[in-house]
Design an enzyme around this catalytic site. Structure first.
Site, PDB file in Angstrom:
ATOM      1  N   LYS A 173      11.451   4.654   4.357  1.00  0.00           N
ATOM      2  CA  LYS A 173      12.066   4.150   3.084  1.00  0.00           C
ATOM      3  C   LYS A 173      10.723   3.532   2.500  1.00  0.00           C
ATOM      4  O   LYS A 173      10.495   3.852   1.256  1.00  0.00           O
ATOM      5  CB  LYS A 173      12.843   3.112   3.259  1.00  0.00           C
ATOM      6  CG  LYS A 173      14.411   3.692   3.908  1.00  0.00           C
ATOM      7  CD  LYS A 173      15.515   2.539   3.995  1.00  0.00           C
ATOM      8  CE  LYS A 173      15.227   1.235   4.781  1.00  0.00           C
ATOM      9  NZ  LYS A 173      15.029   1.374   5.957  1.00  0.00           N
ATOM     10  N   ARG A 188      22.944  -2.966   2.316  1.00  0.00           N
ATOM     11  CA  ARG A 188      23.122  -2.475   3.501  1.00  0.00           C
ATOM     12  C   ARG A 188      24.355  -3.054   4.335  1.00  0.00           C
ATOM     13  O   ARG A 188      24.665  -2.683   5.781  1.00  0.00           O
ATOM     14  CB  ARG A 188      21.994  -3.727   4.469  1.00  0.00           C
ATOM     15  CG  ARG A 188      21.039  -2.732   4.825  1.00  0.00           C
ATOM     16  CD  ARG A 188      19.922  -3.956   5.356  1.00  0.00           C
ATOM     17  NE  ARG A 188      19.219  -3.563   6.550  1.00  0.00           N
ATOM     18  CZ  ARG A 188      17.743  -3.376   6.003  1.00  0.00           C
ATOM     19  NH1 ARG A 188      17.239  -3.348   4.902  1.00  0.00           N
ATOM     20  NH2 ARG A 188      16.767  -3.142   7.093  1.00  0.00           N
ATOM     21  N   ARG A 247       4.099   0.655  13.903  1.00  0.00           N
ATOM     22  CA  ARG A 247       3.519   0.156  12.642  1.00  0.00           C
ATOM     23  C   ARG A 247       2.656  -0.975  12.697  1.00  0.00           C
ATOM     24  O   ARG A 247       2.852  -1.787  13.458  1.00  0.00           O
ATOM     25  CB  ARG A 247       4.888  -0.337  11.871  1.00  0.00           C
ATOM     26  CG  ARG A 247       5.706   0.573  11.138  1.00  0.00           C
ATOM     27  CD  ARG A 247       6.533   0.079  10.075  1.00  0.00           C
ATOM     28  NE  ARG A 247       7.606  -0.616  10.433  1.00  0.00           N
ATOM     29  CZ  ARG A 247       8.997  -0.543  10.176  1.00  0.00           C
ATOM     30  NH1 ARG A 247       9.174   0.312   9.240  1.00  0.00           N
ATOM     31  NH2 ARG A 247       9.987  -1.266  10.537  1.00  0.00           N
ATOM     32  N   ARG A 270       4.653  -6.373  12.756  1.00  0.00           N
ATOM     33  CA  ARG A 270       5.993  -7.390  12.364  1.00  0.00           C
ATOM     34  C   ARG A 270       6.590  -7.826  13.505  1.00  0.00           C
ATOM     35  O   ARG A 270       6.733  -7.047  14.797  1.00  0.00           O
ATOM     36  CB  ARG A 270       6.915  -6.220  11.724  1.00  0.00           C
ATOM     37  CG  ARG A 270       6.804  -6.443  10.177  1.00  0.00           C
ATOM     38  CD  ARG A 270       7.739  -5.400   9.496  1.00  0.00           C
ATOM     39  NE  ARG A 270       9.024  -5.300   9.765  1.00  0.00           N
ATOM     40  CZ  ARG A 270       9.853  -4.578   9.107  1.00  0.00           C
ATOM     41  NH1 ARG A 270       9.436  -3.815   8.249  1.00  0.00           N
ATOM     42  NH2 ARG A 270      11.095  -4.688   9.476  1.00  0.00           N
ATOM     43  N   ARG A 304      18.086  -3.247  15.718  1.00  0.00           N
ATOM     44  CA  ARG A 304      18.226  -3.064  14.276  1.00  0.00           C
ATOM     45  C   ARG A 304      19.077  -1.718  14.312  1.00  0.00           C
ATOM     46  O   ARG A 304      19.510  -1.426  13.119  1.00  0.00           O
ATOM     47  CB  ARG A 304      16.810  -3.101  13.512  1.00  0.00           C
ATOM     48  CG  ARG A 304      16.519  -4.430  13.488  1.00  0.00           C
ATOM     49  CD  ARG A 304      14.868  -4.873  12.978  1.00  0.00           C
ATOM     50  NE  ARG A 304      14.376  -3.800  12.381  1.00  0.00           N
ATOM     51  CZ  ARG A 304      13.060  -3.096  12.396  1.00  0.00           C
ATOM     52  NH1 ARG A 304      12.245  -3.854  13.517  1.00  0.00           N
ATOM     53  NH2 ARG A 304      12.657  -2.576  11.254  1.00  0.00           N
TER      54      ARG A 304
HETATM   55  N1  LIG Z   1      20.013  -5.969   2.428  1.00  0.00           N
HETATM   56  C1  LIG Z   1      20.038  -6.786   3.270  1.00  0.00           C
HETATM   57  N2  LIG Z   1      20.934  -7.454   4.058  1.00  0.00           N
HETATM   58  C2  LIG Z   1      20.746  -8.246   5.121  1.00  0.00           C
HETATM   59  N3  LIG Z   1      19.672  -8.508   5.555  1.00  0.00           N
HETATM   60  C3  LIG Z   1      18.432  -7.881   5.325  1.00  0.00           C
HETATM   61  C4  LIG Z   1      18.663  -6.892   4.027  1.00  0.00           C
HETATM   62  N4  LIG Z   1      17.482  -6.453   3.717  1.00  0.00           N
HETATM   63  C5  LIG Z   1      16.573  -6.839   4.635  1.00  0.00           C
HETATM   64  N5  LIG Z   1      17.211  -7.889   5.418  1.00  0.00           N
HETATM   65  C6  LIG Z   1      16.621  -8.484   6.451  1.00  0.00           C
HETATM   66  O1  LIG Z   1      15.249  -8.179   6.616  1.00  0.00           O
HETATM   67  C7  LIG Z   1      14.822  -7.525   7.956  1.00  0.00           C
HETATM   68  C8  LIG Z   1      14.091  -6.233   7.568  1.00  0.00           C
HETATM   69  O2  LIG Z   1      14.321  -5.538   6.764  1.00  0.00           O
HETATM   70  P1  LIG Z   1      13.331  -4.118   6.412  1.00  0.00           P
HETATM   71  O3  LIG Z   1      12.184  -4.385   6.323  1.00  0.00           O
HETATM   72  O4  LIG Z   1      14.323  -3.467   5.458  1.00  0.00           O
HETATM   73  O5  LIG Z   1      13.707  -3.385   7.955  1.00  0.00           O
HETATM   74  P2  LIG Z   1      13.857  -2.072   8.371  1.00  0.00           P
HETATM   75  O6  LIG Z   1      12.537  -1.519   8.845  1.00  0.00           O
HETATM   76  O7  LIG Z   1      14.916  -2.400   9.744  1.00  0.00           O
HETATM   77  O8  LIG Z   1      14.873  -1.270   7.397  1.00  0.00           O
HETATM   78  C9  LIG Z   1      16.391  -6.711   8.417  1.00  0.00           C
HETATM   79  O9  LIG Z   1      16.402  -6.636   9.765  1.00  0.00           O
HETATM   80  C10 LIG Z   1      17.047  -7.825   7.972  1.00  0.00           C
HETATM   81  O10 LIG Z   1      17.169  -8.966   8.940  1.00  0.00           O
END
Ligand SMILES: Nc1ncnc2c1ncn2[C@@H]1O[C@H](COP(=O)(O)OP(=O)(O)O)[C@@H](O)[C@H]1O
Length: 288
Positions: free
Chosen positions: A68, A145, A179, A223, A234
């Site tokens: 994404k 989400r 990553r 990360r 996740r």
């Molecule tokens: N819209 C959201 N609602 C709730 N938590 C979120 C949201 N966006 C990000 N997070 C938090 O930030 C973390 C990292 O998000 P992100 O970088 O988008 O990870 P991913 O690689 O899992 O898509 C998520 O695992 C969550 O804890």
């Protein structure tokens, strides 16, 4: 308190119907509406990027590791709209001295979602800052989400397209674990080499590693939530809480499903084609 937080209050406060939320949002969220470059509540048709890509209001959905951030970032540069990743907003909050950061670390490093209220506060603040700078349009990555986040967003903004990126499940875990980020230049890399045999008619999938240049090699960081155990959690959370968001947008006719055929060189031109955007690389080579 930000406009979006007020909208949440109206939403969560009991008895507020979606219609009320939209009305409340259009009255109470001028900042949000202006940041989006539209009058809240107006239902516009899908805005194609065309000459003025700056007004697209798009969302990227997809499992952790699907890419994404990569594709939303590329499109944001191409169309000249901000790429707003809620994961980045969360990581910025984590790195800050904010008293909230300890509580956030506990949630994020276990692969759970942070509360809708916290995430909407962070997003609302980011949109308001953008509005002050005159930003128009956006590509959201990682938001919404949950169904509740999707309902709140739908009540205050006109999202015109939701791109749902899909990649074979076997590749997702390896891509997350591979990553890396350069702590100095901020460049994103991936050390995973993915080569999945074609099965049941599906073609072989090859995604070569995206290795850092020599000057970044000693500065790579991973990360904290990209460990095997946390990535598996996740992915589970995505299937439980985030997949229903795909159905939410599918039912509204806004979902564009895009199966990634492989790495960036194969996928990027096909994604542009699916979005009806002229490929700048083809344009350049045709002009040469
Ligand atoms: N819209 C959201 N609602 C709730 N938590 C979120 C949201 N966006 C990000 N997070 C938090 O930030 C973390 C990292 O998000 P992100 O970088 O988008 O990870 P991913 O690689 O899992 O898509 C998520 O695992 C969550 O804890």
């Amino acid at each position: 308190m930000s406009a979006m937080s007020r909208a949440i209050r109206a939403f969560g406060g009991g008895g507020a119907s979606r219609r009320n939320l939209s009305v409340a949002a259009s009255k109470e969220a001028p900042a949000l509406a202006a940041a989006a470059g539209l009058v809240a509540g107006r239902k516009a048709g899908r805005r194609d990027p065309g000459e003025d890509g700056s007004r697209v209001q798009w969302v990227f959905l997809g499992c952790p590791g699907v890419g994404k951030g990569t594709y939303a970032g590329r499109l944001s540069r191409l169309l000249g709209v901000p790429h707003i990743a809620t994961g980045d907003l969360v990581r910025d909050a984590l790195a800050s001295q904010d008293p909230l950061s300890k509580q956030l670390a506990e949630i994020v490093n276990h692969g759970k979602l942070v509360s809708d209220e916290i995430i909407i506060n962070l997003l609302s603040k980011r949109l308001e800052e953008g509005e002050e700078k005159g930003e128009l349009g956006f590509i959201l990555d990682g938001f919404p989400r949950t169904i509740r986040q999707a309902e709140i967003l739908e009540g205050v903004m006109d999202i015109d397209l939701v791109i749902n990126l899909k990649l074979r499940e076997e590749a997702l875990l390896a891509k997350c674990i591979g990553r890396r980020k350069c702590s100095q230049c901020g460049g994103n890399f991936n050390v995973a080499s993915i080569d999945i045999e074609g099965e049941n008619g599906a073609p072989r999938m090859y995604m070569p590693p995206l290795l850092p240049p020599p000057q970044c090699e000693s500065k790579l960081i991973t990360r904290a939530d990209d460990t095997e155990e946390v990535v598996k959690e996740r992915l589970r959370v995505y299937h439980d809480l985030c997949e229903p968001v795909e159905d939410f947008y599918r039912a509204r006719g806004k979902l564009l499903e895009f199966n990634l055929p492989g790495g960036i060189p194969e996928s990027w031109p096909k994604l542009l084609q699916a979005l009806n955007i002229e490929d700048p690389d083809n344009k350049r080579s045709a002009a040469a």
